[in-house]
Design a protein around this motif. Structure first.
Motif, PDB file in Angstrom:
ATOM      1  N   LEU A  55       0.829  -1.208   0.000  1.00 43.26           N
ATOM      2  CA  LEU A  55       0.000   0.000   0.000  1.00 43.26           C
ATOM      3  C   LEU A  55       0.863   1.257   0.000  1.00 43.26           C
ATOM      4  N   LEU A  56       1.943   1.241   0.767  1.00 41.32           N
ATOM      5  CA  LEU A  56       2.833   2.397   0.850  1.00 41.32           C
ATOM      6  C   LEU A  56       3.453   2.718  -0.504  1.00 41.32           C
ATOM      7  N   LEU A  57       3.789   1.687  -1.266  1.00 45.51           N
ATOM      8  CA  LEU A  57       4.476   1.884  -2.540  1.00 45.51           C
ATOM      9  C   LEU A  57       3.527   1.984  -3.740  1.00 45.51           C
ATOM     10  N   THR A  58       2.233   1.824  -3.509  1.00 50.14           N
ATOM     11  CA  THR A  58       1.280   1.866  -4.630  1.00 50.14           C
ATOM     12  C   THR A  58       1.355   3.159  -5.441  1.00 50.14           C
ATOM     13  N   PRO A  59       1.390   4.358  -4.818  1.00 47.48           N
ATOM     14  CA  PRO A  59       1.529   5.581  -5.627  1.00 47.48           C
ATOM     15  C   PRO A  59       2.827   5.610  -6.430  1.00 47.48           C
ATOM     16  N   THR A  60       3.911   5.127  -5.845  1.00 46.70           N
ATOM     17  CA  THR A  60       5.196   5.083  -6.552  1.00 46.70           C
ATOM     18  C   THR A  60       5.121   4.156  -7.758  1.00 46.70           C
ATOM     19  N   LEU A  61       4.521   2.992  -7.582  1.00 49.09           N
ATOM     20  CA  LEU A  61       4.383   2.035  -8.681  1.00 49.09           C
ATOM     21  C   LEU A  61       3.469   2.591  -9.772  1.00 49.09           C
ATOM     22  N   SER A  62       2.472   3.373  -9.368  1.00 52.48           N
ATOM     23  CA  SER A  62       1.566   3.994 -10.334  1.00 52.48           C
ATOM     24  C   SER A  62       2.323   4.948 -11.253  1.00 52.48           C
ATOM     25  N   VAL A  63       3.184   5.772 -10.676  1.00 52.20           N
ATOM     26  CA  VAL A  63       4.000   6.686 -11.485  1.00 52.20           C
ATOM     27  C   VAL A  63       4.927   5.905 -12.400  1.00 52.20           C
ATOM     28  N   GLY A  64       5.462   4.796 -11.900  1.00 54.15           N
ATOM     29  CA  GLY A  64       6.340   3.973 -12.715  1.00 54.15           C
ATOM     30  C   GLY A  64       5.634   3.431 -13.942  1.00 54.15           C
ATOM     31  N   PHE A  65       4.420   2.942 -13.772  1.00 57.61           N
ATOM     32  CA  PHE A  65       3.684   2.399 -14.917  1.00 57.61           C
ATOM     33  C   PHE A  65       3.308   3.504 -15.900  1.00 57.61           C
ATOM     34  N   MET A  66       2.922   4.660 -15.389  1.00 63.21           N
ATOM     35  CA  MET A  66       2.593   5.783 -16.277  1.00 63.21           C
ATOM     36  C   MET A  66       3.819   6.234 -17.052  1.00 63.21           C
ATOM     37  N   ALA A 233      -4.418 -10.109 -19.398  1.00 64.10           N
ATOM     38  CA  ALA A 233      -4.362  -9.189 -20.535  1.00 64.10           C
ATOM     39  C   ALA A 233      -5.299  -8.005 -20.321  1.00 64.10           C
ATOM     40  N   GLY A 234      -6.510  -8.286 -19.817  1.00 68.38           N
ATOM     41  CA  GLY A 234      -7.463  -7.205 -19.561  1.00 68.38           C
ATOM     42  C   GLY A 234      -6.959  -6.247 -18.503  1.00 68.38           C
ATOM     43  N   LEU A 235      -6.357  -6.791 -17.440  1.00 67.73           N
ATOM     44  CA  LEU A 235      -5.807  -5.951 -16.371  1.00 67.73           C
ATOM     45  C   LEU A 235      -4.680  -5.061 -16.891  1.00 67.73           C
ATOM     46  N   THR A 236      -3.862  -5.609 -17.778  1.00 68.38           N
ATOM     47  CA  THR A 236      -2.750  -4.844 -18.342  1.00 68.38           C
ATOM     48  C   THR A 236      -3.244  -3.722 -19.238  1.00 68.38           C
ATOM     49  N   VAL A 237      -4.226  -4.024 -20.089  1.00 70.05           N
ATOM     50  CA  VAL A 237      -4.797  -2.989 -20.962  1.00 70.05           C
ATOM     51  C   VAL A 237      -5.459  -1.903 -20.121  1.00 70.05           C
ATOM     52  N   MET A 238      -6.117  -2.305 -19.036  1.00 73.76           N
ATOM     53  CA  MET A 238      -6.747  -1.313 -18.162  1.00 73.76           C
ATOM     54  C   MET A 238      -5.704  -0.362 -17.583  1.00 73.76           C
ATOM     55  N   HIS A 239      -4.568  -0.902 -17.153  1.00 76.93           N
ATOM     56  CA  HIS A 239      -3.503  -0.048 -16.632  1.00 76.93           C
ATOM     57  C   HIS A 239      -2.987   0.898 -17.716  1.00 76.93           C
ATOM     58  N   CYS A 240      -2.898   0.405 -18.941  1.00 74.76           N
ATOM     59  CA  CYS A 240      -2.471   1.272 -20.040  1.00 74.76           C
ATOM     60  C   CYS A 240      -3.480   2.390 -20.284  1.00 74.76           C
ATOM     61  N   SER A 241      -4.758   2.082 -20.092  1.00 76.07           N
ATOM     62  CA  SER A 241      -5.787   3.098 -20.328  1.00 76.07           C
ATOM     63  C   SER A 241      -5.769   4.188 -19.265  1.00 76.07           C
TER      64      SER A 241
END
Length: 257
Positions: A55-66, A233-241
């Motif tokens: 949970l602590l690293l979730t915002p950091t991981l979000s920026v990484g994926f973006m 695959a659906g989860l990955t595309v959702m993250h891309c969206s």
């Protein structure tokens, strides 16, 4: 940084753009999502500390994926270390990202406490342990968990949807980023409703339908071999969206890569 208001139909356009983005580097994006899912599952094994760390690293991981989404558009190679790019962006950004992580962890804890007051988790033990046949009452509790959990998570999602990127890319303070994220989601709530409704059908309704169909044909064990890759695959595309929602709701004055 300019906040935009978009039409409801843009919710569908975000998904189409997510599919296009996924096609730019499918292996790279699948690798990132698999890494996150695998690490999260390992972390759950460690009581309390493991879940808190995720949970602590979730915002950091979000920026990484973006950031990986930007790299894919620019035809750059996606590397696993992109997940840590926010922590490498300077002391101030790193401090703010960890503050966001603490806020997110606290909100999830609060949500869990509220949910525990609304649902009888003791009835769900047969599902988690597999020791007994799930009773109709336990099944009803499962649906209550999903319903109340989704309702309670909406305000958390609104606060956290854009705030990590606003901190890392727009140099906003944590309060300003949280407010701007909430305002962006509220301003474009019709588009987000359409967007999330489609993803609910793709990630929940379709796998459940496939599972029930295979159960009816007495091929229940084989269903996982079909549902798992479709869900991944659906989860990955959702993250891309997610990147498409960012580009639609905000206009950047300056691109910082």
């Amino acid at each position: 940084m300019k906040l935009n208001s978009v039409a409801p139909k843009e919710g569908y356009a975000w998904i189409r753009q997510g599919i296009w983005l996924f096609k730019q580097n499918p292996l790279g994006f699948l690798m990132l999502v698999f890494m996150y899912v695998f690490t999260a599952q390992l972390a759950v094994i460690i009581p309390v500390v493991g879940v808190f760390a995720v949970l602590l690293l979730t915002p950091t991981l979000s920026v990484g994926f973006m950031t990986a989404c930007r790299q894919a558009i620019q035809k750059e190679r996606i590397r696993p270390m992109v997940y840590l790019i926010a922590l490498q962006s300077g002391v101030l950004v790193r401090k703010r990202m960890l503050q966001l992580g603490l806020i997110y962890a606290a909100l999830i804890l609060l949500l869990s406490l509220i949910l525990s007051l609304l649902v009888d988790f003791e009835l769900l033990l047969p599902l988690m342990t597999g020791d007994k046949v799930i009773s109709p009452e336990a099944l009803r509790q499962i649906y209550l968990v999903l319903f109340f959990g989704a309702i309670l998570y909406i305000p958390v999602a609104m606060l956290m949807w854009f705030s990590p990127v606003l901190v890392a890319w727009a140099d906003m303070s944590v309060p300003q980023a949280l407010f701007s994220s909430w305002l962006a989601c509220w301003t474009n709530k019709a588009a987000f409703f359409f967007y999330l409704a489609i993803w609910s059908a793709v990630l929940i309704a379709i796998p459940l339908t496939i599972g029930m169909l295979f159960d009816a044909l007495d091929f229940g064990q084989a269903a996982s071999f079909i549902i798992a890759p479709i869900s991944m695959a659906g989860l990955t595309v959702m993250h891309c969206s997610f990147y498409a929602t960012w580009k639609a709701c905000f206009t950047e004055d300056e691109i910082v890569v």
